[in-house]
Motif scaffolding. Structure first.
Motif, short mmCIF file in Angstrom:
data_model
loop_
_atom_site.label_atom_id
_atom_site.label_comp_id
_atom_site.label_asym_id
_atom_site.label_seq_id
_atom_site.Cartn_x
_atom_site.Cartn_y
_atom_site.Cartn_z
N GLY A 172 0.83 -1.21 0.00
CA GLY A 172 0.00 0.00 0.00
C GLY A 172 0.86 1.24 0.00
N GLY A 173 1.59 1.43 -1.06
CA GLY A 173 2.48 2.58 -1.16
C GLY A 173 1.73 3.86 -1.45
N ARG A 174 2.48 4.87 -1.82
CA ARG A 174 1.92 6.19 -2.05
C ARG A 174 0.93 6.21 -3.21
N ASN A 214 -6.78 5.15 -3.84
CA ASN A 214 -7.87 4.86 -2.90
C ASN A 214 -8.55 6.14 -2.43
N LYS A 215 -7.77 7.18 -2.22
CA LYS A 215 -8.30 8.42 -1.71
C LYS A 215 -9.18 9.13 -2.74
N PHE A 216 -8.75 9.11 -4.00
CA PHE A 216 -9.45 9.87 -5.04
C PHE A 216 -10.28 9.01 -5.99
N THR A 217 -10.55 7.78 -5.63
CA THR A 217 -11.40 6.92 -6.47
C THR A 217 -12.82 7.46 -6.55
N ARG A 218 -13.33 7.93 -5.42
CA ARG A 218 -14.70 8.46 -5.38
C ARG A 218 -14.85 9.69 -6.26
N ILE A 219 -13.87 10.54 -6.28
CA ILE A 219 -13.94 11.77 -7.08
C ILE A 219 -13.96 11.44 -8.57
N GLY A 220 -13.13 10.49 -8.99
CA GLY A 220 -13.07 10.08 -10.40
C GLY A 220 -14.37 9.44 -10.84
N ALA A 221 -15.00 8.64 -9.98
CA ALA A 221 -16.26 7.99 -10.32
C ALA A 221 -17.38 9.00 -10.42
N ALA A 222 -17.37 10.03 -9.60
CA ALA A 222 -18.41 11.07 -9.63
C ALA A 222 -18.32 11.90 -10.90
#
Length: 88
Positions: A69-71, A77-85
């Motif tokens: 689980g690197g950078r 993981n942090k910005f997956t929701r933003i891309g899907a929206a």
């Protein structure tokens, strides 16, 4: 060669403050202290925080930061929701 353009190289003892490792080489570094060597010579002393004898990269004790689980994974993981929206 031109006179007066070359630095004044002389033998200097460099010492690693973390482990006491000493080595002598020619340098033009400015020093204020002197040290007595084992062979009787008195040389200028230059103190270093880290050398190849104590730096983790050279000693092989460097730790890998990006294991499991690197950078890049954390970013995804942090910005997956933003891309899907945005895609909707």
């Amino acid at each position: 060669m031109k006179d007066g353009i070359h630095p004044n190289y002389r033998e200097i003892c460099f010492v690693d403050l973390s482990n006491g490792f000493k080595f002598v080489t020619r340098s033009c570094a400015q020093t204020k202290e002197m040290v007595k060597m084992e062979d009787g010579r008195e040389l200028p002393l230059f103190k270093l925080e880290t050398t190849s004898e104590s730096h983790p990269f050279y000693t092989g004790t460097q730790k890998s930061i990006d294991s499991l689980g690197g950078r890049v994974e954390k970013f995804r993981n942090k910005f997956t929701r933003i891309g899907a929206a945005v895609k909707k």
